[in-house]
Each structure stands twice: as structure tokens, then as C-alpha cells.
Motif scaffolding. Structure first.
Motif, short mmCIF file in Angstrom:
data_model
loop_
_atom_site.label_atom_id
_atom_site.label_comp_id
_atom_site.label_asym_id
_atom_site.label_seq_id
_atom_site.Cartn_x
_atom_site.Cartn_y
_atom_site.Cartn_z
N SER A 13 0.85 -1.19 0.00
CA SER A 13 0.00 0.00 0.00
C SER A 13 0.88 1.24 0.00
CB SER A 13 -0.89 0.03 1.25
OG SER A 13 -1.31 1.36 1.50
N GLN A 45 0.11 4.30 0.10
CA GLN A 45 -0.36 5.31 1.03
C GLN A 45 0.15 5.01 2.45
OE1 GLN A 45 -4.63 5.45 1.34
NE2 GLN A 45 -4.67 7.67 1.56
N GLU A 47 -4.39 4.08 7.59
CA GLU A 47 -4.30 2.90 6.74
C GLU A 47 -3.23 1.94 7.23
OE1 GLU A 47 -6.16 1.64 4.15
OE2 GLU A 47 -7.57 3.13 4.93
N ILE A 52 -4.48 -1.78 7.80
CA ILE A 52 -3.92 -2.94 7.10
C ILE A 52 -3.27 -3.90 8.10
CG2 ILE A 52 -2.14 -3.65 5.42
CD1 ILE A 52 -2.86 -1.01 3.90
#
Lengths: 252, 252, 252, 252, 252, 252, 252, 252
Positions: E101, E103, E135, E139
Motif C-alpha cells: 500500500s 499510502q 491505513e 492494514i
């Protein structure tokens, strides 16, 4: 300009602190010139014996160019611009008679050829890495008409380097002591001399140096008397103050 | 206690680091005695050559009394209690054979009469006001069996006081350099000697000293090599480390 | 060079701390060589057993080249330059016999082929990310003639990794404990060994780590005794002090 | 009180989180009682399962008396008042059924006789001096109905004291790890257990401890996972959070 | 691996916290694998239910590759690597089955296809700029098998955005409250819910935010109870703790 | 005492900086007198024109008494002791001819009756509360033989109070500008005068003043040139430096 | 939207604070639009008279584009986006009617052609380098419908520049005083005027400026009354508050 | 007093901001009265509409008595003295008609009987402990002629207490929001109202509160617009500014 100010001006001309041309410009000039983004104070030279110094950081090319133009057009000499990059200096050199020291990041516009340099300011540095700040102080002081002696890399970790130069220190009228890291140099010098000492902490170091904080605190807490301190990396300020002290006259 | 530990213990008896009586107590003692609010570690002497030191601050009269009682009952000698007030020391003196230094705020319980003192630890102070911290270091080191030389009030503001004692410094096996305010003493000593230096910042000073922060940062940023630093006012810690270094033996 | 200094020098030759060639250079050399921007102290080796170390940061290519040239021309060996970039190292390699560690950012000029390495310095790191600082310490110590054992990634979050290496730690003459983030490694080691520990906080971490401040404060406040601290990321300093302690000789 | 809130309330009565008497008071009570200088939130128990806790510091005798009176008159039980002096507690005891711990500086008004205590919260302290903060946490947690196991003086400087209690730690549902000075205790515990850990830094220490800052930063930067932190000396907060976690129910 | 550990392992297999394949690898694996620069702790999964997480910052490509290789070869699944750049992730993707990811700057290697996600963790953010940290938490928590509800941009400056989502908050088993600038979000949430709250200060802001210090201090000083705090920008840590709390089982 | 020092001494006698009696004592005195806890430097007067100043804080009654006794017995005059309480001053008055200012907490022992005061030092204060620090500076400067003009309560919040005293400021040879809170006084004065300014931050203020930090930072960052700074509340230091600058002689 | 809100809205239409088109959109709009990563609050204009301002820093191109799109589609005018780079502005200009000031790094989308500007806000700066922050304030205030007078480079080091503009200052309804370095400008202005002053510290300076901390502390500690302070470099915030004060109506 | 000033004065008489008696005194009074340790500025009332306020801290009994005497003799009314102890107030009450609030530590001398109070200033506090600071603000504002509404103990931890008072907040012309600990109150209020908000951080709290720093930083970083901040515990300053804003007149 009122009577007292004109009298003051004429006295400065008499003592050669100011040239007749500069005096003329001053008399004719408005007190303050307003460029919108800057208000240039033309009477500072009258009040303080030195024309306005330009702090170059965070000013645009155009702002610097216009401010200098105005001052040059009023016939000012030895205009000091501090903290400008080589690139900025190159840009300004197109328009003005400019001398630049990349090490000290200082520029002089309209430098007079042969300024008589007087007195004795000793600039001592703790290490080699402190030299850029020393040079900012040295060039400032020289531009303002002072003799400067450079005594570099005499930090306290090798005290013999300092002690073997005691004579030089004891002959100074003012000492600028520049050091980073632990900043102990002014304290040691303070114990050997009897003249005023300007301490300049530098941001040289790493870790718990916190960008010069350790040297700054060390100097403010010196147990030697006779030491005062300027901002971290403020070589210019130290040179400026040393100029004032060096040129003191005897009590009448 | 496993085989290796017993062997280790016997070696320490042989080297006279520990008396047979103490060894006996150690062998019989449980590893750790649990008083609820404290868990006394009786094997520390085995692992580290020194029995548990008691940090006296923030402990109640009763807690201190009980901890010491337990250790005394196990036949420990030279029990060090740091940072206790005169009042607390007077209370404890009712129950134990206790020596107290009001200046250093340190007490020794069950002090052995004639400990042989060896080696050479020099404790240098910047000023007169730093002496309580120096004495905490000195008494700790002496209690642990080290010779201590006190060299007080040799701060950098009068460098001649320090330089005229160079011989003393150069003969040291370890130096403890104690200073408040700007804390520059260890840096200067660091340039003249070749032995390990333990720097102790003190909280002596005012204003931008920030309770010893200026001296601490100064010492951490020293450009002299060979200097390591302990907490502000931690005379005990410095004496303890100096003991370890002073008693180092040659590489075999 | 006075009589005592020469005597000292000859003793060092006798003990093989210094080679006859180096001794010759030292006897002939002036005390201090003045390059203007640097004053090289050639007697440091006499006073401290190690020649001047060069702090590479903030020095220009030319300054570094000239300082090294002077030292090489006086026949110095194993000249250490710390904190220089790969690029600077490459520039200097044109002129000198130079070994460089990009990880530790340290260079050695005129390295002697087979230095005998003695004693036992253990360098322990909390994590993998602390290794560059460890290597600065390790290379410094090895260059100064010490045996070094590397024990990396044994941080307290997985205490078993540390405990399964207790033997290695207990055999050390000195331990250098390097850790970032919470910096708890030296405290835990301090509870298991009885040799001096040099704690090195690193700037590894983020957020409330404040560039190593958290590890620094943690180490200064350790409740384990026997720990002293150097500046954040100061691997060199730790290696240098460890060298002094490792080479201590027995009390006569 | 709307329908959902009443439903919620009845569910809490069913689960014995709240007694029928308390429920009655809540249903009758206004949402908020305004004393001018304080607005007591009677629905907090509904929303959060625990009635309003009173932060005693900086409140006057009269303010405390009136706030408690109001709560008692609404039939609240086990009212916790934190951070009050012995003197204040004595004053309040004239008016209320009050239990006070001078060590923890915490008072309970209208304590229920036999609260069933459930689950398992282990409170570990680095040293003896941290116990007052531990007790603030322990009494809070016990008052809220949790079983508490006290494991004091197991700091990292003597890691064996901690390791010999691994079982106790591994059986915990939540651990509150309390430490001053370097604050490394939670990191080490974090490596041995798999339950949530609440870390409480204390202001125990001196010098570069900066009133608990060193322990706070250490804990925030822990490289062990599973640790969250509360304010310096916030034993109450830790006990309160531990209560919430300890009483978690399985995912349905 | 001793008897108790094997028993523990088998229990985890039974509860499906660990697959039989993983159990096999664990039983066969050495406790710790020593790569020199890293010591991988293969029993962490046994002790803590989650295999070692890799902190990617400051590790070289080669170090990361080797550490992951070792873990993959032992059949570990869902290996989390935090704080790595897109570039590093691309390099690693050549060698491993890796999800990244950009981000959140987090990667998962050997992700299991269909992990059952349980419970209810709500992640609330003060603003849009805090989302990368959210995030990272989300995650992490999802990879560890938790249901996550994202509730972004509900900062206190528009309290209605938060209040209109009260239901969502009150249904959470754990809440992660992420905020920069003044960091007041957890305090307000703390007043409406009765579950544990993990507060994550972010470095979002400017000026007197001092890289997240303002939010950190705000959260540590919250007058809402039930809040504990992790390091600035430590989304991973919050997700990890939330996982532990979310999966708590009822007191037996 | 070597030849140069004696020459220097005789020159000082000639210029009346030192009396023949004092010179006699100096010639006969040992360089340094060692009291164990203090090393009094009798040549400081030779090197620096002023005898040793005694920092009274943290010294015991007995230490102060003995240090003063030694100096008095060597015939020193105008011995300055700073930062002592009224109580200490009363104790010392039993033994010495002592003048004390309770406001400035400064004592003078063996004050000479009629010291000629020369030059012109202006001491300006921001507010009434800063006066104790001003007086410490004033008494120091007067004791060292300087004329002092007190210009109190002219802070920048009422700029007219300052501007109506421009003449006084412009006639100064040196200005000591003392201010707490925002510490802006030196900046404004710096824009109107052309003499050196010593800025003294005071700890007067509250809240975000942080015991003088706000005033200190403000003064260090002054955009007026010609200002250097001493430690927070260091009135003595400012008076001492002002003495040096005020007595400067013209360049020959 | 309840009755009171609609009434409020209609009143704003009547007073021309809001156009009929905007009112229509508001009435039709949902309270909050949820974009997932952002929750746009369409009633802010109702509650606060100004629509939501977008803090551009740390938002992605796509996030900014979508947020602005939503607002434009609801017919909002004069949408302010602060702290965006030239590059971002260029990207957004493809999609929207956007005006950008590179100096102030502020953009206005859907700017209304001829907003009537009322009242009188004077924005004074200490130096030329502070102008970007001033312009952020100026453009914000102008966009919100206020007359702004720019008075730049009137710092306290040349007090005459300020004093010669006293009339302008005394005619202001609100003053925004912007200064870096020592930040003394608001204090001096505070002594000459009787209107509210918003002080804005800037990060202009170096060394002990600590990125604006010196100016911030100076302003918070001002001994002039009538000054309140916003965050370092927060020109937008100052302009926004000045708008509120400037538009105050007389007490009825 | 020049023509413009007299005109200004007469206008103030006309608007009843000043009584004819006071105007007479002002016209006759010298601009500044010099008491040596204080320079009282009698024209401040002309320039700023309020006579000089006396900061009582650090002033001696005698200084306070004399300053007040001078002001009373010039016929000033409603003289405010802040931060004085009950003891000082009792001393002053012997000589003057004085009203004292022990909670707010503020005194009013020569209070006018029936000042008409106008407008609407709401003072909201986070907790009960913040009330002394609130009262300092309230009494200041009331003495200057403003209506004040007290809304205490509405901190964000119980958001319902605040929300149920929305009407009161929305009717305010200015709000003073006072909070310690995390200082989040102004942010939440900022999202519900459209009037200017003055935020006052208090030093209430402990640990990482750092004497009000946490609340100060929180308020400076508020993401609500319309908030400006004064010094920690500066209730007086907030009341003074609120007075200026509350009395604003409509734009002509």
C-alpha cells in the motif's frame, strides 16, 4: 532632518566616519524610502554610524535588487548583504559592483577601495568547521573599518594550541570567540584576557548538539566573566558589535 | 547456585574481592529475597562484584530499615545508601552501624574497618559548589576500595589552576570531572591526559542552565575524545564506574 | 620537546605503542603545524597515545586533503577520518592509501598491514538499523588495535536473543551497547555483567524519538550501575573510550 | 432518557454491571446536575459503565464536599476521588463513608462491601519508589471489580527478578507496567507476553529524568509491540483502561 | 522447545490461530536464526501469537531480502514489513509474493488468501491528511484477522460529523483515534463510548505543532478516561494493540 | 610573577587602576591559595584588572567566611559576593566590613570610601519587577568604578516612556537593557542608539515565559544590531562587561 | 435543516452575507457529504457565515479535485484552499476557475467578481521576509469581504518607520501584526492603539529562533494588553479571525 | 496634550467612555509620572480607553501602595491590580477603597458603584479547577463594563454538557474558552459558533502537561478557525481583549 541631526552629521564628516558625498546624500534623502515590501531607513547611518545592513535570506532576487538599487542611487558605500547564496550573488553581480565570499555567504556592494582599518579584533575559532561563521564576522568587521586577526582551530580539546597564542589574545581590544559542539572556547579565553569577549555559538556538531543549542547554553552559562553571547551562527552580529566596541574612545 | 557461579565465587575469595564469611552467606542465601515492595538481589555481588546499592530517595523509613536489615542479616558489608537526608540517616543510626556524610547525603552501613585502597582515581571539580556531588563519587569509590585524590575548584575560567595540577591529572588511572554551569572542565582535561574520563554534569547554576541541562549537553558534545557522561548530579554512578575501570587488570 | 616528553616517547617505543619511525617524526616535528584553517597537534600522540583524529563533517575537500597530507608527510599511520561521504572518500583515494567503510562512513589512511589486536570489546546493538553506528565504533577500536566481537540485533523486545548470549557478554573487558528508539539495551546488559559499559544512543526511530533524544535520556537515567553515555550516534567516541579501557594495565 | 438508553440500562442491570437501586436513581436523575462550578454527568454510568470519577487536585474542600454529596444523594456507590491529600480526606471523612490510601492519595466514598473481583490484572513496578503510582492503579482497578496481582521491584537492572516471574506475567489478561528513570520495564515485558500492556511512566528519578520525561519517551518509543502509554504518574488512568480491557467479552 | 511450549503450540493449532504447516515449521525451526546483522526470533509466534514484524526503515535492500527469505523458507505467512518506500517494495516484489500500500507504506509478504476477519475495530481520523497513518493501522489489523471500520475526517472542529456517527463508535470493540494538529479527537470520543481507545498522534500540522508534539501532549493529557497513547505516526502499533484487545475472550 | 607581569602591575599602579598597597600584596602573594574546597586566584587582578568575584549561591557560611578572610588578609578591596541571602549577609557582617543590598542580594566587603566613578552606563528596565536584576548590575558597575544612570520601567508596551528618554540613551557609552516577559526592550533601544548594548533577560513573567526563556530567545533573535546577551537574571555579568566596555580607551 | 436554521439562512440572505443561489443550494444540500476520505460540512456556512476552508497541505491532487468539485457543484463561491504549491495549483486550474498567489501559496476557486470590501484591517509586518504570511492573511481577509491595508517592513529595530505610520494604525478596526525573529512588533503596536491585535509569529530567522518558537513565546508573553496569538506562520487563521472582528456590529 | 488628543478625549466624554472628572484629571495630568521604580502613563486611558492596569506580582507593598496612590490622586476609577495575594490585598485595603477576589487574586481600587454592563461575553471552562483563571477574566471584563455569562465545567470529555448549552454559546458576542490538561475546549466550541473566541490555556494538570504547555500547544494548533490564544493562565489578558471586541461598533 533637524538641527541636532545635521550637527551630528557634520561631526561625523569631521571625524571621517562618513564622506562628504555620503553626507550630501543623507541631507537630501528622505528619512525613509518606501518600496512597499521594504522601508529603507536612510537615517540609520546618522543615528548609528553604519547604513542599513540587508539580511538576504528569504528575500527574492527582485526585492534584493531593488533595495540595493535604492541605496546605491543614494550614494551609499560598503553595503553589506548577509546570508545569500552563490546563485543570488551571481544574479546581483550583473547589476552592481559586488564582492562575494562563498564561504561566509556575505556580499559587499560598492566597496570602497582603501578603507583604513583600525584597532584590533581577534577572531578565534574552536575548529576548522566553524570558519564560515568566523569569516562572516571578519568580513563584516573589516568592511566597517576594523583590523581583524584570524586565530582558527584553537579549541579547548588541545589547550596548548590556545595557550601558545596567549599574546595575540592579550593584545586584542575585543575578541570574537566562535565555537560549536560544547562551545567551551569563550570560557577558557575569558580566564586569560581582560577585554570584552563576544561569544558566537555555531550549529556545528550532531546528536545532542541540537543545532547549536549545546554551544549556546554553554556560552550563556560561562563562569568566566566578561562574555556576552549572540545568536547561533550569527557571525555578522558579532562583527558588528565588535566594531562598536573596538572603536570606543576614551572617557573624556 | 550452579557450578560456574560457585567457581566464580571461590575465585573472588581467592583474589580477596570477597571475604570467606560473605561467600558463606552468599552460598546459603536464596537468590532473591522478596519483601513485597522490594526484591533484594543477593547474587548481584557474585555477578558484579558489588552488593546491591540502595537508592534512598522516595523510600520510606520503614522500607529502608527492612531492606538494610535483610542485607545485614545476610552478613553483607559496606552497604551503600545514596540520597538520604540527615533526618533519615539519624533514624537508621538507631538500628545499624552507620556512617553518614551530610554533604554527600550518602550513608554506609556495616563499614569494614580497614579496607585496602588501591589504584588512583582523581576527582576534579569546576567549582566549590560542585563539591557535594564530588564527595558522593569519592565516598562511593573509597567504600569500594579505591584510592581517591580530590582536586577541587579548578574550573576553566582560571585555566592556570588546572594547568598547575597537570602532573596529578596525568598520574590518574581514571578521572571523574565534575562541573556545573557550562560544564567545560572535562573537555579541557580531555586534551591533557590519556586515561578514561567520566564527566558528571551538576545542576549548579541558574537561568539558562535549566537545572544542569547546559552542563550535560556541553559534556555530551565534547570535542575531546575519551569522555563519557553520566546523569546530572550522579556522583554515585561516576564513582561506581571509576571503580570498575580503576580495577581493570592487564590483558592476559 | 622537553626531557620528560622525550622520555615518555621512548617508553612508548619500548612498549611498542609507537614505532621507531613515528617516534623519529615526532621528535623532529614542530609541536603544532598551522595550516591557517587548522592547527595540527603532532604531540597528541605523545600525550594521548593516539594521533589526531579528523572529524570529516563540514570540512572541504581541500581542507581534508591538506590536513591528511601534512600528517602523512610526518609519517603518521592509521589516520582516522570520521563522517565523510562516499564521494569525499573517492576524492581522497586519488591521493592517499585509503580504506573506506560506506556503512560506517569512516576512512583510514595509511593503514598498517598487520596490527596486532588485543583484549576483548563486545559491541552489542539493539537492532539491525543501528549497525552503521556500531561499525563506526568497531572500525575505530580495531584500527586502534583492539579485538572486537560484534553482537547485533539483540534488543530488549526479544530478551531471549540477549540472554542466550550471556557468556559472550560476561567475557568482555568492555561493552559498547548501541540502541535507538527506547534505548533500553545498556540497562539490561548492565544487570548481567561486571565490566564497564559505554552506551551509545542512536537517532534510529521516529516521532517522539526526537532524533535520538528518547534513547539518550533513557541511557542517562539507567538504574543499572556501571554505564556511561556518549553523544547520539557517536560510535567513534565509544570506540575510542573502549580502546582506553580495554588497554588498562593492572595496578602496580 | 430515551428508549435506547433505558434499554441499555436494563441490559446492564441484567448483566449485573449496575444494581437495580442504581438503575432507579439513574432513571429518576436529571441528565446533568449543575452546581455552577461543576456539572455532574449522571448518565456517564449509562454511557460508560462507570460513574463520574472526581479529580481531586485543585478543587476546594467545599467543592469536593458538594460534588460528593450530590452523587451520594443519587445513591451512587464506589465514588472514586483521586489525588487528594490526607488533610482533605480527613475533612471529607466527617461527612461521608470514606476509605483513604495515603500512599496512593486516593479515596473511595460509599464503598460496597463485597464487590466480586474478576479476571487478572498484573501490576508490575520497576522499583520500590514507583509503588504509590502502582497503588493508585491497583485501588482503581479493584474498586471497579477487578482482581489485581502486585509484582513490585522487578526493574530491568536485575532482569532475573523479572524472568523468575514469567509465569505470573504470562497468566495476566492485562499488564500495567509502571517505571520511572529509564522506563524500560514495559519493553522487556512486551517481549515475553501476548496480552495488552499499559505503560505508566513515573516521575521518579532526578537530573536528565526531567520529571518523568525520560521514562515517557522511552515507553512511547518501545520497540516491543503491544504497549500503549498513559500520562506520567497516571496510575488512575491505567487502572481504568485495564478494567475495560480485562472485562472484554468474547466476540460473538 | 520444551514441553510447555509444544503444548501451547498445539493449543494454538486447535484454536486455528496457527496452521498445522506453520506449527510444523516452528517445531523444526531453531529458536533464533542469526543472520549476523539480524537475529530472527522464530518463537515469537509461539509466545505472542504473531510472527516477527519487520520495521523496514533504515534497513538495506539486501538485509530486507534476506530476512524475508528466511521467514518465507520457514513457511511463515502474512509477514508484515512497515515503513518501506515504493521503490523498496518494487525491489522486493521481484522475489516474493508481496502486496503493497503506497499510502500506508506497508507491505505484506505471503498473504493468505481468505483470512476470516472477526470482531470490530473502528479507526477514526481527525482529517483527510491523517489517512496514511490510519491505513497503516487498518492494514495491520486486517492482516492480523480483524474486521475494520474506517471513519475518516470526523475531527472536532465540526463536531456534528462525529456525533452523527455515534452508533458506529458505540458498536466498536476497540477504537483507534488518529489525529494531528491539536489531537482532540480521542478526548471527545472518550466521552461517548465505553470501549478501550488507542490514540495515535500524527505529525500533520505546522508551526507550534512541532512534528506531532502538540497532538501527543494533548492525547496524554486527555481528561477522558479510557485512552492510552502510542508514538507519533505509529499506526502499526495501534493496529497491533487493537488486535490484541479485539480478540480478548471472556473471563472464564 | 615574571617580569612582564610585574611590568603590567606597575603600569596599573601608574594608571591608578590599583593602589600601591594592593600591588604590594599581589607581588608578595602566591599565585593561587588552595583552601581545599576553593583555589583563590590572586593574579586575576593582574590578568583582568578586577579581583576574583565570589558567586555566593550554594556555598556554605564557613566556605564564604574563609574565602573572604583570605582575600581580606591579602589586602584586597571591594570584594564582591553575589547571590547571597540577607541571613548569610548578616552572618558575614560579624566578621567583615560589609555592605549589603537586599534587593540585589549582593554584598561588598572592604568597600573603599570614595571610588571615583567615570564614564556613563545607562541601565534601562522594562518594568518595576526587573529592578532587582538591574540593581545587581548597577552595584557591580559602581563598585568597579563606573557612573551609572538608572532608567527604570520604560518597557515597550508604553513606547512613549522610552522615546521621551532618548537623549539619556544616546549619551550612554554602554547600555544595559533588562527585561522579562517578551524581552523586547533591547531591540527597540538598539534602533535608536549607536553604542554597545548588553541585554539581560529576566525570569519575570509566568506561563509560556518558562522562567525567562521567552525573554532570552527574544533577545538572541533581535533584528537590531549591536546587542549581545547574558544569562537569564545575570545582572552581575552585565555590569561586569559594561565596566570593561565603558573603560575602553581610544585606539592609539 | 430545522426551522431555526432556515430562519438564520434567510436572515443571511437579507443581510447579503449569502446569495439566493447559495441559499438554495444549502437548503437542498445534505448536511454533510461523505467522500470517504473527507466529510464536507455544507452547513458550516450557515453556522459560521463562511463555507468550509480547505487546508491543502498533505492532500493528494485527486482528493483536492474531488472536494472542490463537490463544493462547486453545490454552487459555493470563493472557496479558499491554503498551503498548496504552484504545481498543485496548476493541476487544479485545468478543472476550475482558480486564482493563485504563489507568494502566499493560497488559491481561490469560483471567486466572485466584485465583492464589496468593508471596514479596515491593517496588516503590519516586521520585515520583508514576513510578507508571504502577511499575504496569506490579506488574501483570506479580502476574499471574505474586508478592506485590507498593507503596512510592511516596520519592525521595531527602526522604530521610526512604525511611529511615522501611527495614524494608519490608529484608524484600524483590527490589526494583524506579523513578525519573525524576536517578534516584538505586536507589543509595540499594542502600546499605541486601542483596537484588537492578532499577532502572527513567523518562522523567519535562524539559530535560537527554533523555527518561530522565539517569536511565538515573545508574543504570548507580551506585556501590552489587547494581543492574542495564532500559530506560527498561520496567516490564514489571522485573516479569518480579523474578518470576524472587523464585521462586528454595535451592541443593540 | 496636543489638539488631536484633546479632541479624542472630548469624543470619549461624549460617548460616556470617560467621565468629565476623569477627563479633567487627564487634561491637567502630566503625560507620565516618574516614581523612579515606575513610570505611570496617564495618557494610556486616552490612547486605549482604559487606564494603566497594575501587574501585582513581584512588586513590593510599598511600590504598589505608591503607584495606586498616584493614580487615585489623579482621580482614576476602577484601577485593576492583578495577581496579588490575600495578604497584599489586606495591606492595601488599609489605604484604599479596595475589592478583592481571593479566588481570582485580583483587586479593584476605587470601583465605581453602578457601571452599566453591556454586550455579552461568555466564559466557558473545561473543568472546575480552571475557575480561578475564568474569574480573573470575568472580573476584568465586568470592571471594564461588560456583561459576562459564566458557563463552567463543560469540558469535552462529556460533550453533552457543552452541546446542551449551544444556545448560550451562539448568543455570545465573544467567547473566552478556558481549559487545562489537553485544552480541547476551544476547538469544539469553534465548530459551533461564529463569533471570535479567545482561548486561555491553564496550568491545571500534571505530568506531560508541563505546566500548561500541552493545553497551549493544543490551542495554537486548533483546526477550528476563529480562535486566538493568550498566555497560559492569562485570564486578565483574555478579559481585556474580549472587552475590546465586545464593544466594537458597526462599520460606518
Amino acid at each position: 532632518m533637524n538641527k541636532a541631526e545635521v550637527l551630528n552629521l557634520l561631526n561625523q564628516v569631521k571625524k571621517s566616519k562618513i564622506s562628504p558625498q555620503e553626507a550630501l546624500s543623507l541631507i537630501k534623502a528622505p528619512h525613509i524610502e518606501d518600496l512597499g515590501y521594504a522601508k529603507i531607513d536612510y537615517h540609520r547611518q546618522l543615528r548609528q554610524g553604519v547604513c542599513e545592513i540587508i539580511f538576504g535570506e528569504n528575500k527574492t532576487y527582485q526585492q534584493l535588487k531593488n533595495i540595493i538599487s535604492s541605496m546605491v542611487s543614494k550614494n551609499f558605500k560598503n553595503i553589506i548583504i548577509t546570508r545569500i547564496s552563490l546563485q543570488t550573488a551571481k544574479f546581483l553581480k550583473f547589476f552592481f559592483d559586488l564582492t562575494y565570499s562563498p564561504q561566509a555567504r556575505i556580499a559587499i556592494v560598492a566597496k570602497t577601495k582603501k578603507t583604513k582599518k583600525v584597532g584590533n579584533i581577534v577572531i578565534a575559532s574552536g575548529g576548522t568547521s566553524d570558519i564560515p561563521i568566523c569569516e562572516e564576522a571578519a568580513i563584516t568587521a573589516e568592511t566597517l573599518g576594523n583590523k581583524v586577526y584570524r586565530l582558527y582551530d584553537v579549541g579547548v580539546a588541545g589547550i596548548h594550541r590556545l595557550l601558545s597564542n596567549q599574546k595575540i589574545l592579550q593584545n586584542a581590544r575585543v575578541i570574537i570567540a566562535v565555537a560549536g559542539m560544547e562551545g567551551a572556547l569563550p570560557s577558557v579565553i575569558g580566564g586569560i584576557v581582560d577585554c570584552p569577549i563576544i561569544a558566537v555559538p555555531t550549529s556545528i556538531g550532531y546528536g545532542a548538539n541540537f543545532n547549536g543549542l549545546s554551544a549556546l547554553l554553554c556560552m550563556l552559562n560561562s563562569c568566566s566573566s566578561g562574555i556576552s553571547v549572540v545568536n547561533i551562527d550569527n557571525g555578522f552580529g558579532a562583527g558588528y558589535i565588535a566594531n562598536r566596541i573596538n572603536k570606543m574612545e576614551s572617557i573624556k
